[in-house]
Scaffold this active site. Structure first.
Site, mmCIF file in Angstrom:
data_model
loop_
_atom_site.group_PDB
_atom_site.id
_atom_site.type_symbol
_atom_site.label_atom_id
_atom_site.label_comp_id
_atom_site.label_asym_id
_atom_site.label_seq_id
_atom_site.Cartn_x
_atom_site.Cartn_y
_atom_site.Cartn_z
ATOM 1 N N SER A 177 5.425 -41.242 -10.400
ATOM 2 C CA SER A 177 4.234 -42.076 -10.170
ATOM 3 C C SER A 177 2.904 -41.377 -10.405
ATOM 4 O O SER A 177 1.903 -41.749 -9.788
ATOM 5 C CB SER A 177 4.266 -42.673 -8.753
ATOM 6 O OG SER A 177 5.290 -43.625 -8.655
ATOM 7 N N GLY A 216 5.640 -44.049 -16.686
ATOM 8 C CA GLY A 216 4.920 -45.292 -16.977
ATOM 9 C C GLY A 216 3.518 -45.079 -17.542
ATOM 10 O O GLY A 216 3.149 -45.689 -18.553
ATOM 11 N N HIS A 224 17.522 -35.954 -15.535
ATOM 12 C CA HIS A 224 16.625 -36.983 -14.988
ATOM 13 C C HIS A 224 17.395 -37.863 -13.997
ATOM 14 O O HIS A 224 18.558 -38.197 -14.225
ATOM 15 C CB HIS A 224 16.047 -37.837 -16.122
ATOM 16 C CG HIS A 224 14.908 -38.679 -15.646
ATOM 17 N ND1 HIS A 224 15.101 -39.830 -14.935
ATOM 18 C CD2 HIS A 224 13.566 -38.509 -15.732
ATOM 19 C CE1 HIS A 224 13.917 -40.347 -14.610
ATOM 20 N NE2 HIS A 224 12.971 -39.559 -15.089
ATOM 21 N N ASN A 283 7.158 -39.124 -20.692
ATOM 22 C CA ASN A 283 8.538 -39.627 -20.737
ATOM 23 C C ASN A 283 8.487 -41.141 -20.956
ATOM 24 O O ASN A 283 8.189 -41.892 -20.023
ATOM 25 C CB ASN A 283 9.246 -39.282 -19.420
ATOM 26 C CG ASN A 283 10.641 -39.882 -19.344
ATOM 27 O OD1 ASN A 283 11.168 -40.378 -20.340
ATOM 28 N ND2 ASN A 283 11.235 -39.854 -18.152
ATOM 29 N N GLU A 313 10.953 -34.030 -9.317
ATOM 30 C CA GLU A 313 10.712 -35.467 -9.318
ATOM 31 C C GLU A 313 11.482 -36.116 -8.170
ATOM 32 O O GLU A 313 12.676 -36.421 -8.314
ATOM 33 C CB GLU A 313 11.204 -36.087 -10.627
ATOM 34 C CG GLU A 313 10.472 -35.630 -11.852
ATOM 35 C CD GLU A 313 10.517 -36.701 -12.940
ATOM 36 O OE1 GLU A 313 9.451 -37.159 -13.351
ATOM 37 O OE2 GLU A 313 11.617 -37.087 -13.358
ATOM 38 N N GLY A 327 8.406 -44.319 -10.385
ATOM 39 C CA GLY A 327 8.118 -45.738 -10.639
ATOM 40 C C GLY A 327 7.767 -46.557 -9.412
ATOM 41 O O GLY A 327 7.682 -47.772 -9.485
HETATM 42 P P1 PGA Z 1 6.957 -42.562 -13.469
HETATM 43 O O1 PGA Z 1 8.231 -41.824 -14.090
HETATM 44 O O2 PGA Z 1 5.744 -41.700 -13.818
HETATM 45 O O3 PGA Z 1 6.910 -43.895 -14.133
HETATM 46 O O4 PGA Z 1 7.160 -42.623 -11.999
HETATM 47 C C1 PGA Z 1 8.364 -40.435 -14.068
HETATM 48 C C2 PGA Z 1 9.697 -40.048 -14.638
HETATM 49 O O5 PGA Z 1 10.676 -40.785 -14.441
HETATM 50 O O6 PGA Z 1 9.831 -39.014 -15.301
#
Ligand code: PGA
Length: 244
Positions: free
Chosen positions: A205, A227, A99, A11, A168, A174
């Site tokens: 994360s 990320g 999301h 993503n 999630e 993040g």
């Molecule tokens: P992240 O984002 O891996 O940066 O925590 C995951 C997401 O929002 O799908």
């Protein structure tokens, strides 16, 4: 977790330009040579890059997905928006819906339900995101919230075979924080009980360090990576370690 297909969904959120697509080529050539064939890779770049990326990946096993769409079933006067048909037409095979970043900017379960229904009609596979906030978790409302998101988000959808659910936790996105493996296991079990036969991913994360821990959760069918998916080396590392 190595005997079944494992999903890796990248993503990219609101990051990336035409030049960033070069990093995908590196991942594509890695995947081509990778001996573990049971992987399903999907890149979800910003809508501006869907067409170019899908052309680039035409001969590869990697699919392209969108990150959101307008709920409308038809075309119309909605300045700045795109419906699921347009995204399909541009080359998307998947779409992320629900999301938390979009829920935070006002999307509710009812709206997400409409988006899911219309995206199914247009032939897209859905990556349906659910998750609790930190305050909901602290109040021990996680299960209640997830159940509501599932019941209302999937209302009147009989055929769920093209829906993948991504758990999630909002507080994990993040932040560098992740739930305990046992917590993820329990939630994934709960989701699979509610939506029989569904594939369930974990997101929030995921990185090339914690993947060694996360991959041990038996009932997880893959990962939604934000990320860490923007850097090809990190993303390749995550894939490799999952199978090591
Ligand atoms: P992240 O984002 O891996 O940066 O925590 C995951 C997401 O929002 O799908």
């Amino acid at each position: 977790m190595t005997n079944k297909y494992i999903y890796f969904i990248a993503n990219w959120k609101m990051f990336g330009n035409l030049q960033s697509l070069n990093s995908v080529s590196k991942v594509a050539s890695f995947v081509k040579k990778f001996k573990k064939k049971k992987i399903k890779l999907v890149y979800c770049p910003p809508a501006t890059l869907i067409n170019s990326l899908s052309k680039k990946l035409k001969l590869s096993s990697i699919d392209v997905g969108a990150q959101n769409c307008h709920q409308g079933e038809t075309y119309g006067a909605y300045t700045g928006h795109m419906n699921s048909y347009m995204l399909k037409d541009a080359g998307a095979k998947y779409i992320i819906l629900g999301h938390s970043e979009n829920r935070q900017s006002g999307e509710n379960n009812k709206l997400i339900n409409l988006k899911i229904k219309n995206s199914i009609k247009s032939g897209l596979k859905i990556i349906f995101c659910i998750g609790e906030t930190l305050s909901q978790k602290r109040k021990k409302n996680t299960k209640k919230i997830l159940s509501q998101q599932i019941i209302q988000g999937l209302k009147n959808i009989k055929n769920k075979k093209n829906i993948i659910i991504a758990y999630e936790p909002v507080w994990a996105i993040g932040s560098g924080l992740i739930p305990k493996n046992s917590e993820i296991f329990e939630i994934v079990k709960l989701i699979k009980n509610k939506v029989k036969g569904s594939k369930v991913l974990y997101g929030g994360s995921v990185n090339s360090k914690n993947i060694n821990l996360l991959k041990k959760i038996d009932n997880v069918d893959g990962f939604l990576v934000g990320g860490a998916s923007q850097n090809s080396n990190n993303f390749i590392d995550i894939i490799k370690k999952t199978f090591n």
